[in-house]
Design an enzyme around this catalytic site. Sequence first.
Site, short mmCIF file in Angstrom:
data_model
loop_
_atom_site.label_atom_id
_atom_site.label_comp_id
_atom_site.label_asym_id
_atom_site.label_seq_id
_atom_site.Cartn_x
_atom_site.Cartn_y
_atom_site.Cartn_z
N ALA A 64 0.85 -1.19 0.00
CA ALA A 64 0.00 0.00 0.00
C ALA A 64 0.89 1.24 0.00
O ALA A 64 2.03 1.20 0.46
CB ALA A 64 -0.88 -0.01 1.24
N GLY A 107 0.86 -5.19 0.86
CA GLY A 107 -0.29 -5.37 -0.03
C GLY A 107 0.11 -6.01 -1.36
O GLY A 107 -0.73 -6.64 -2.01
N GLU A 110 0.08 -9.59 -0.63
CA GLU A 110 -1.33 -9.98 -0.50
C GLU A 110 -2.00 -10.08 -1.87
O GLU A 110 -2.80 -10.98 -2.12
CB GLU A 110 -2.07 -8.96 0.38
CG GLU A 110 -1.64 -9.04 1.84
CD GLU A 110 -2.25 -7.95 2.70
OE1 GLU A 110 -2.17 -6.77 2.31
OE2 GLU A 110 -2.82 -8.26 3.76
N GLU A 130 4.53 -4.98 7.23
CA GLU A 130 3.65 -3.97 7.84
C GLU A 130 3.99 -3.68 9.29
O GLU A 130 3.88 -2.55 9.75
CB GLU A 130 2.18 -4.42 7.75
CG GLU A 130 1.56 -4.36 6.36
CD GLU A 130 1.74 -5.64 5.55
OE1 GLU A 130 2.66 -6.43 5.86
OE2 GLU A 130 0.95 -5.84 4.61
#
Length: 256
Positions: A64, A107, A110, A130
């Site tokens: 992200a 992300g 992910e 993260e």
Amino acid sequence: MTLVIADYPREHVALLRLNRPDVRNALNPELRAELRDEFDRLSDDKTIRAIIITGNSKAFAAGADIKGMVDIGAGEMMARDDERNWAAIRNCRKPVIAAIDGYALGGGCELAMHADIIVAGESAIFGQPEVRLGIMPGAGGTQRLVRAVGKHRAMLMLMTGETMTAAEAFDAGLVSKVVERDRAVAEAIKIATSIAAMPPLAVAEIKQVLLAGMEVNLDTALMLERRAAYLLFETEDKRTAMEGFINKNKPTFSGS
Ligand code: DAK
């Protein structure tokens, strides 16, 4: 600038390339929305039988966009409703292949784990860092990683931010196949082309039953498998495929 570039390298195969190279393909809301729109569009496109997602040789995606998150709180994160962007990929009934060179972090990792098949070039690096930012994964990073690599490797990665190389990720079961550096897309196209030549309804049922079966007990999963296997006996492509075998010709499938 188009943040997700769509291409069609072979018949029935779509390739989506994340396009924020200056920031290692960091996933900002605009890119995420474009990706969702592409998945919605390709899910509806009857000519497409396999979807590849990729980045560039430095990064699949570095997660992200941190610069867009530093000043925002929980309410604004919730209001972004990023979940509907992920849902478009998660609910896609067509096979999805992630072709990864460089970083797949946060992300980005992910996103890779939303795919059904992950092809990694030797340079690929996987991680969920993260925790180093004082947060944790929010798009399946804890849950899909533990299912892929087991509790103890997942805990180590998640709690320390430690990464895995492509070879380590393959050994751990996170990656389907490792190829030479910068060959991930070529290999993904090969795999996608081979899947696209299969009867599409059989491919779709395999995907659905495998994923649904992972969420339920074995007896229920086996029942789901049998039901889907019975259903495929009703398809035109089953007759085409079996007659093709018997008559020694190479069939093409209509998807019916
Ligand atoms: N966000 C924003 N910019 C990024 C970025 C990122 N994730 N990753 C890289 N960049 C930018 C850098 O700031 C730099 O920009 P400039 O300085 O040139 O302006 C440029 O990309 C090049 O980066 P580097 O100079 O750092 O390049 P290197 O090759 O040396 O290193 C790297 C590449 C990927 C190892 C490094 O950039 C890095 O560590 N990036 C951060 C990786 C990371 O921490 N990822 C996790 C992000 S957090 C949620 C759902 C999901 C999430 C959270 C919540 N909910 C539903 C609640 C997900 C969270 C995350 O993914």
